[in-house]
Design an enzyme around this catalytic site. Structure first.
Site, PDB file in Angstrom:
ATOM      1  N   ASP A 173       0.853  -1.185   0.000  1.00 29.61           N
ATOM      2  CA  ASP A 173       0.000   0.000   0.000  1.00 29.61           C
ATOM      3  C   ASP A 173       0.898   1.248   0.000  1.00 29.61           C
ATOM      4  O   ASP A 173       1.833   1.336   0.792  1.00 29.61           O
ATOM      5  CB  ASP A 173      -0.875  -0.047   1.267  1.00 29.61           C
ATOM      6  CG  ASP A 173      -1.932   1.033   1.302  1.00 29.61           C
ATOM      7  OD1 ASP A 173      -2.340   1.511   0.226  1.00 29.61           O
ATOM      8  OD2 ASP A 173      -2.376   1.373   2.423  1.00 29.61           O
ATOM      9  N   ASP A 215       2.906   5.069  -5.462  1.00 30.98           N
ATOM     10  CA  ASP A 215       2.177   6.315  -5.235  1.00 30.98           C
ATOM     11  C   ASP A 215       3.040   7.515  -5.636  1.00 30.98           C
ATOM     12  O   ASP A 215       3.851   7.995  -4.853  1.00 30.98           O
ATOM     13  CB  ASP A 215       1.753   6.411  -3.763  1.00 30.98           C
ATOM     14  CG  ASP A 215       0.940   7.673  -3.490  1.00 30.98           C
ATOM     15  OD1 ASP A 215       0.731   8.465  -4.437  1.00 30.98           O
ATOM     16  OD2 ASP A 215       0.520   7.858  -2.341  1.00 30.98           O
ATOM     17  N   GLY A 254      -7.469   9.011   7.326  1.00 31.51           N
ATOM     18  CA  GLY A 254      -7.673   9.398   8.722  1.00 31.51           C
ATOM     19  C   GLY A 254      -9.137   9.518   9.096  1.00 31.51           C
ATOM     20  O   GLY A 254     -10.007   8.956   8.445  1.00 31.51           O
TER      21      GLY A 254
HETATM   22 ZN    ZN Z   1      -4.295   5.225   1.095  1.00 31.76          ZN
END
Ligand code: ZN
Length: 283
Positions: free
Chosen positions: A82, A104, A181
Site C-alpha cells: 500500500d 504512489d 484518517g
Molecule cells: Zn491510502
C-alpha cells in the site's frame, strides 16, 4: 491456497460489480482478524502493508504471516504493498513475495508521476505483478484548506485517461473527496467526477480513505467502478477501543487476554465491510 494477485481479484469484481476490501495489517492479530473475517464471509480479500508496516514488523515477518495464513484457507487472497513510495521499496516487496504493489507518485507533477509509474509497471509486469497507481492527491483531513483548494487535488478525468494509457497501470486510485484518517463532519464524494473517470478509464478504480464514508455512498461508489476499497482507520479504532476496554477495566496483564478481544473486534469490522462492499460469497 497460494496467494493470488489483485489482477484476478479485481477483474472479477469489475465484471460482477462489487468491491474487494483491502485491509491494512501490522501484526499477527490484525492479519488473523482480516483472514478469519474473510473466511467467515466466504469473500476474497486483500491484505495490505505500507512501508511503515514493513518498517515496524519486518518485511519477512509480513510476507511469512500472510503466506502462512493463505496456505490454511480456501479463499483467494493477495498481499499488496500500500502506498509504495519509490521504485526500490516496490522491488523489495516483489522479491519478498508480495503479489500486488502500489506505486504512489500522486505527490509528483503529472509527467513525473507518469515516468515513475511506467518504470514500475514495466518491471512488475515482467514477473506477473500488477500495479496500482494514484492520480490526484488525498488531502489529510487535518489539513485546514477550503473546499475549492481541496478540489484542486481531485483526479481530473481527462488526465486519468491519459495517465492510464501512458503508464499501462492495472488499477487507479482516485481522489474524489476521500481522505486518509478520521473525517471531520460528513465526507462528500464527487460522484459525477467518479462517473466521468469510470467512463474513460477501463480498469478497476480504487477508493482510499474509506473509513467513515457513509454506507450508502460506499454502495454508490461500487456501482460506479470502485472495485477496491481500503480500510485502515476503522480497524485501528476497533483495536484501540477493545484494548482500552480490557486494560482500563481490569488488572489483566496476559497479552493474549488484551489482544484477543481486539482481534475479535477487528474481525467484526472486516465482516461488516465485506458485506457492505458486496464481496460476501464471492470467494
Ligand atoms: Zn491510502
Amino acid at each position: 491456497m497460494v496467494l493470488v494477485s489483485n489482477k484476478e481479484l479485481l477483474e472479477k469484481a469489475n465484471q460482477e460489480g462489487y468491491a474487494v476490501g483491502a485491509f491494512n495489517m501490522n501484526n499477527m492479530e490484525i492479519m488473523q482478524a482480516i483472514v478469519e473475517g474473510a473466511v467467515e464471509e466466504d469473500a476474497p480479500v486483500i491484505v495490505a502493508a505500507t512501508k511503515g508496516a514493513i518498517k515496524y514488523a519486518g518485511i519477512d515477518y509480513i510476507a511469512k504471516l500472510v503466506h502462512t495464513a493463505a496456505s490454511k484457507v480456501d479463499i483467494p487472497m493477495s498481499l499488496h504493498l500500500d502506498h509504495g513510495p519509490d521504485f526500490e521499496t516496490v522491488m523489495k516487496c516483489i522479491r519478498a513475495g508480495f503479489t500486488s504493489v502500489m506505486i504512489d507518485g500522486s505527490f509528483l507533477p503529472f509527467e513525473e508521476n507518469v515516468a515513475l509509474t511506467k518504470k514500475v509497471v514495466e518491471v512488475a509486469h515482467t514477473v506477473g505483478v500488477p500495479v496500482e497507481a494514484e492520480l490526484g492527491r488525498l488531502v489529510g483531513v487535518e489539513d485546514e484548506i477550503s473546499v475549492t483548494e481541496r478540489e484542486a487535488f481531485f483526479t481530473d478525468p481527462k488526465e486519468a485517461q491519459k495517465f492510464v494509457e501512458e503508464t499501462n497501470c492495472d488499477f487507479l486510485a482516485v481522489s474524489i473527496g476521500n481522505a486518509h484518517g478520521i473525517y471531520k463532519g460528513e465526507p462528500k464524494l464527487d460522484f459525477d467526477r467518479l462517473k466521468e473517470i469510470d467512463e474513460v478509464v477501463h480498469i478497476p478504480l480504487v477508493l482510499h480513505g474509506a473509513s467513515g464514508i457513509p454506507d450508502d455512498d460506499i454502495r454508490r461508489a461500487t456501482r460506479l467502478g470502485i472495485n477496491k476499497i481500503n480500510i485502515d482507520t476503522e480497524l485501528r479504532l476497533a483495536f484501540r477501543d477493545a484494548v482500552r476496554e480490557v486494560v482500563c477495566k481490569s488488572d489483566v496483564y496476559d497479552p493474549r487476554k488484551i489482544l484477543g478481544p481486539a482481534r475479535d473486534a477487528m474481525k467484526e469490522v472486516v465482516k461488516t465491510k465485506i458485506r457492505l462492499f458486496g464481496s460476501s460469497k464471492k470467494a
